[in-house]
Design a protein around this motif. Structure first.
Motif, PDB file in Angstrom:
ATOM      1  N   SER A 136       0.807  -1.222   0.000  1.00 34.04           N
ATOM      2  CA  SER A 136       0.000   0.000   0.000  1.00 34.04           C
ATOM      3  C   SER A 136       0.840   1.272   0.000  1.00 34.04           C
ATOM      4  CB  SER A 136      -0.935   0.002   1.222  1.00 34.04           C
ATOM      5  OG  SER A 136      -0.169  -0.015   2.424  1.00 34.04           O
ATOM      6  N   ILE A 137       2.088   1.183   0.421  1.00 38.67           N
ATOM      7  CA  ILE A 137       2.917   2.392   0.548  1.00 38.67           C
ATOM      8  C   ILE A 137       3.782   2.579  -0.695  1.00 38.67           C
ATOM      9  CG2 ILE A 137       4.601   3.604   1.962  1.00 38.67           C
ATOM     10  CD1 ILE A 137       1.899   2.988   3.329  1.00 38.67           C
ATOM     11  N   LYS A 138       3.451   3.618  -1.447  1.00 36.50           N
ATOM     12  CA  LYS A 138       4.223   3.937  -2.644  1.00 36.50           C
ATOM     13  C   LYS A 138       4.756   5.368  -2.617  1.00 36.50           C
ATOM     14  CE  LYS A 138       1.900   0.629  -5.703  1.00 36.50           C
ATOM     15  NZ  LYS A 138       1.175  -0.089  -4.632  1.00 36.50           N
ATOM     16  N   ILE A 140       5.286   8.999   0.393  1.00 34.03           N
ATOM     17  CA  ILE A 140       5.203   9.455   1.781  1.00 34.03           C
ATOM     18  C   ILE A 140       3.747   9.766   2.145  1.00 34.03           C
ATOM     19  CG2 ILE A 140       5.884  11.258   3.418  1.00 34.03           C
ATOM     20  CD1 ILE A 140       8.140   9.357   2.751  1.00 34.03           C
ATOM     21  N   GLN A 141       2.994  10.304   1.203  1.00 29.55           N
ATOM     22  CA  GLN A 141       1.585  10.619   1.469  1.00 29.55           C
ATOM     23  C   GLN A 141       0.787   9.381   1.871  1.00 29.55           C
ATOM     24  OE1 GLN A 141       3.325  11.759  -1.106  1.00 29.55           O
ATOM     25  NE2 GLN A 141       2.886  13.935  -1.467  1.00 29.55           N
ATOM     26  N   ASP A 142       1.194   8.230   1.374  1.00 33.38           N
ATOM     27  CA  ASP A 142       0.487   6.986   1.694  1.00 33.38           C
ATOM     28  C   ASP A 142       0.635   6.577   3.157  1.00 33.38           C
ATOM     29  OD1 ASP A 142      -0.380   6.745  -0.925  1.00 33.38           O
ATOM     30  OD2 ASP A 142       1.331   5.499  -1.523  1.00 33.38           O
ATOM     31  N   LEU A 143       1.516   7.251   3.893  1.00 33.56           N
ATOM     32  CA  LEU A 143       1.712   6.937   5.312  1.00 33.56           C
ATOM     33  C   LEU A 143       0.613   7.555   6.185  1.00 33.56           C
ATOM     34  CD1 LEU A 143       5.577   7.495   5.568  1.00 33.56           C
ATOM     35  CD2 LEU A 143       4.373   5.299   5.582  1.00 33.56           C
ATOM     36  N   LYS A 144      -0.207   8.392   5.621  1.00 34.95           N
ATOM     37  CA  LYS A 144      -1.266   9.037   6.396  1.00 34.95           C
ATOM     38  C   LYS A 144      -2.186   8.001   7.021  1.00 34.95           C
ATOM     39  CE  LYS A 144      -4.753  12.695   6.220  1.00 34.95           C
ATOM     40  NZ  LYS A 144      -5.385  13.753   5.399  1.00 34.95           N
ATOM     41  N   GLY A 145      -2.434   8.149   8.323  1.00 33.13           N
ATOM     42  CA  GLY A 145      -3.305   7.233   9.042  1.00 33.13           C
ATOM     43  C   GLY A 145      -2.631   5.945   9.473  1.00 33.13           C
ATOM     44  N   LYS A 146      -1.341   5.803   9.178  1.00 27.05           N
ATOM     45  CA  LYS A 146      -0.625   4.564   9.478  1.00 27.05           C
ATOM     46  C   LYS A 146       0.160   4.685  10.791  1.00 27.05           C
ATOM     47  CE  LYS A 146      -1.746   2.910   5.371  1.00 27.05           C
ATOM     48  NZ  LYS A 146      -2.721   1.819   5.199  1.00 27.05           N
ATOM     49  N   THR A 147       0.493   3.532  11.334  1.00 24.94           N
ATOM     50  CA  THR A 147       1.416   3.457  12.468  1.00 24.94           C
ATOM     51  C   THR A 147       2.775   3.036  11.941  1.00 24.94           C
ATOM     52  OG1 THR A 147      -0.320   2.896  14.059  1.00 24.94           O
ATOM     53  CG2 THR A 147       1.942   2.323  14.659  1.00 24.94           C
ATOM     54  N   ILE A 148       3.792   3.808  12.293  1.00 24.25           N
ATOM     55  CA  ILE A 148       5.146   3.542  11.812  1.00 24.25           C
ATOM     56  C   ILE A 148       6.013   3.152  13.008  1.00 24.25           C
ATOM     57  CG2 ILE A 148       7.137   4.471  10.562  1.00 24.25           C
ATOM     58  CD1 ILE A 148       5.158   6.682   9.521  1.00 24.25           C
ATOM     59  N   TYR A 149       6.607   1.982  12.926  1.00 24.51           N
ATOM     60  CA  TYR A 149       7.508   1.525  13.980  1.00 24.51           C
ATOM     61  C   TYR A 149       8.942   1.825  13.557  1.00 24.51           C
ATOM     62  CZ  TYR A 149       3.375  -1.062  15.462  1.00 24.51           C
ATOM     63  OH  TYR A 149       2.100  -1.394  15.866  1.00 24.51           O
ATOM     64  N   THR A 150       9.704   2.361  14.486  1.00 26.27           N
ATOM     65  CA  THR A 150      11.079   2.702  14.148  1.00 26.27           C
ATOM     66  C   THR A 150      11.935   2.787  15.412  1.00 26.27           C
ATOM     67  OG1 THR A 150      12.487   4.249  12.909  1.00 26.27           O
ATOM     68  CG2 THR A 150      10.710   5.206  14.229  1.00 26.27           C
ATOM     69  N   THR A 193       4.321  -9.892  13.330  1.00 22.49           N
ATOM     70  CA  THR A 193       3.033 -10.233  13.940  1.00 22.49           C
ATOM     71  C   THR A 193       1.865  -9.438  13.377  1.00 22.49           C
ATOM     72  OG1 THR A 193       3.473  -8.643  15.730  1.00 22.49           O
ATOM     73  CG2 THR A 193       4.106 -10.945  16.101  1.00 22.49           C
ATOM     74  N   SER A 194       2.149  -8.322  12.729  1.00 25.95           N
ATOM     75  CA  SER A 194       1.078  -7.495  12.171  1.00 25.95           C
ATOM     76  C   SER A 194       1.198  -7.444  10.656  1.00 25.95           C
ATOM     77  CB  SER A 194       1.152  -6.081  12.746  1.00 25.95           C
ATOM     78  OG  SER A 194       0.176  -5.258  12.158  1.00 25.95           O
ATOM     79  N   PRO A 195       0.228  -7.987   9.935  1.00 24.37           N
ATOM     80  CA  PRO A 195       0.325  -8.064   8.465  1.00 24.37           C
ATOM     81  C   PRO A 195       0.366  -6.712   7.765  1.00 24.37           C
ATOM     82  CG  PRO A 195      -1.873  -8.675   9.215  1.00 24.37           C
ATOM     83  CD  PRO A 195      -1.029  -8.578  10.430  1.00 24.37           C
ATOM     84  N   ASN A 196      -0.127  -5.665   8.434  1.00 29.28           N
ATOM     85  CA  ASN A 196      -0.152  -4.346   7.798  1.00 29.28           C
ATOM     86  C   ASN A 196       0.850  -3.376   8.429  1.00 29.28           C
ATOM     87  OD1 ASN A 196      -2.324  -4.969   5.970  1.00 29.28           O
ATOM     88  ND2 ASN A 196      -3.718  -4.849   7.722  1.00 29.28           N
ATOM     89  N   ALA A 197       1.771  -3.904   9.197  1.00 22.64           N
ATOM     90  CA  ALA A 197       2.733  -3.043   9.894  1.00 22.64           C
ATOM     91  C   ALA A 197       3.687  -2.364   8.919  1.00 22.64           C
ATOM     92  CB  ALA A 197       3.506  -3.855  10.920  1.00 22.64           C
ATOM     93  N   ILE A 198       4.105  -1.173   9.317  1.00 23.15           N
ATOM     94  CA  ILE A 198       5.059  -0.388   8.532  1.00 23.15           C
ATOM     95  C   ILE A 198       6.200   0.006   9.458  1.00 23.15           C
ATOM     96  CG2 ILE A 198       5.407   1.752   7.229  1.00 23.15           C
ATOM     97  CD1 ILE A 198       2.311   1.586   6.672  1.00 23.15           C
ATOM     98  N   ALA A 199       7.410  -0.040   8.954  1.00 21.25           N
ATOM     99  CA  ALA A 199       8.561   0.278   9.786  1.00 21.25           C
ATOM    100  C   ALA A 199       9.589   1.087   9.015  1.00 21.25           C
ATOM    101  CB  ALA A 199       9.215  -0.993  10.315  1.00 21.25           C
TER     102      ALA A 199
END
Length: 338
Positions: A136-138, A140-150, A193-199
């Protein structure tokens, strides 16, 4: 007959004289060579070098190899640390003379110590990557509403991500949720553990995570995104080589020798990935299998002189505008660049 005998004796004496001169000459040459060798050895300076586990250390593995073999230009003692806190005080004091550290930390130390720490080169450009398990992430704008782990709260990753989000029209405090973890392994666990996780992770940790879970892939190269918004004249400067100012002032030749060796090491690492990766493991930086895949993504380099100053100052200005405290409250003066 007597004349013949006299001539023969004269010849013998001459030959003896010539041979003696040659022996003396050879002896002097040998002694001179020996003196030069001893001088070359005694002129070596003991230098403590520190670096972090990761790209900032990977670029110098050939120097580490040569130092272990006794063929380096100086007597280097290397410390590879998990965090910069383990050696920054020693760098200011001069117990560690040279260190590979994050760019904004170098500026912080310079300001904190009233100029006792300066930089002699850039050793790592952008190493951050945004990872995802989906597709889904193509942008930076696509990060809206997402949780980012870092990782890296209060350091370069946080300020870099903030800049990109704001540049893309997003509010880091409202439009996304950023969860900071202390270790990359924690971030990897969230991705698993999270299929939709973003990091967002630096190399070679990003490679490690992808090797452990083949569903994880690179969504965005943070360096490419930075240059998209900031322009080609600005880029991410992850790591620099810092030097204790007093040491550099008193030992300019040793510093130049280190720079020479570092440049050669960088060329070696980038041109000989397999053997360099094995050295990375030999010196307990990362496993060779990880290093082999990660090195092409690590942007390992060595840039000094005016180009270093331009790239670092431009990058620090962007970080400063995000949070002045991130570099010690003020932009470094010109003497920050050795």
């Amino acid at each position: 007959m007597k004349k013949i005998v006299s001539v023969i004796l004269m010849l013998v004496l001459c030959m003896s004289f010539i041979t003696g001169c040659q022996n003396d000459s050879n002896s002097n040459s040998t002694n001179n060579a020996s003196t030069e060798d001893e001088s070359a050895t005694t002129n070596k300076i003991a230098i403590n070098v520190a670096a972090l586990k990761g790209p900032t250390a990977i670029g110098m593995v050939q120097i580490m190899k040569n130092a272990k073999a006794g063929t380096a230009l100086n007597d280097y003692e290397f410390t590879i640390a998990g965090t910069a806190d383990e050696f920054t005080t020693d760098l200011i004091k001069g117990d560690v003379q040279i260190a590979a550290i994050p760019c904004n930390l170098a500026a912080n130390l310079y300001n904190k110590s009233a100029g006792k720490v300066k930089i002699i080169g850039i050793n790592t450009l952008g190493v951050l990557y945004i990872l995802q398990t989906g597709d889904s992430i193509k942008s930076i704008q696509d990060l809206k509403g997402k949780t980012i782990y870092t990782t890296g709260k209060g350091t370069t990753p946080e300020y870099t991500l903030d800049y990109l989000l704001k540049s893309a029209g997003l509010n880091p405090e409202k439009d996304v949720t950023i969860e900071f973890k202390s270790e990359a392994t924690e971030v990897a666990a969230m991705l698993a553990t999270s299929p939709n996780a973003i990091a967002m992770l630096p190399q070679p940790y990003a490679t490690t995570v992808m090797m452990q879970n083949q569903n994880i892939k690179i969504a965005l190269d943070v360096t490419e995104q930075w240059e998209k918004y900031a322009g080609k004249n600005s880029t991410v400067v992850t790591g620099v080589v810092a030097v204790n100012s007093d040491f550099a002032d008193k030992n300019p030749q040793a510093v130049q020798q280190f720079i020479k060796e570092y440049k050669e090491s960088v060329l070696y690492v980038n041109a000989n990935v397999d053997s360099a990766a094995q050295l990375v493991e030999d010196f307990d930086i990362f496993k060779a299998t990880v290093a082999k895949r990660a090195i092409p993504y690590c942007n390992i380099t060595f840039i000094d002189g005016s180009e270093m100053k331009t790239k670092v100052s431009t990058y620090l200005k962007v970080i400063f505008d995000q949070n002045p405290a991130s570099i010690g409250g003020v932009m470094p003066a010109d003497d920050f660049y050795k």
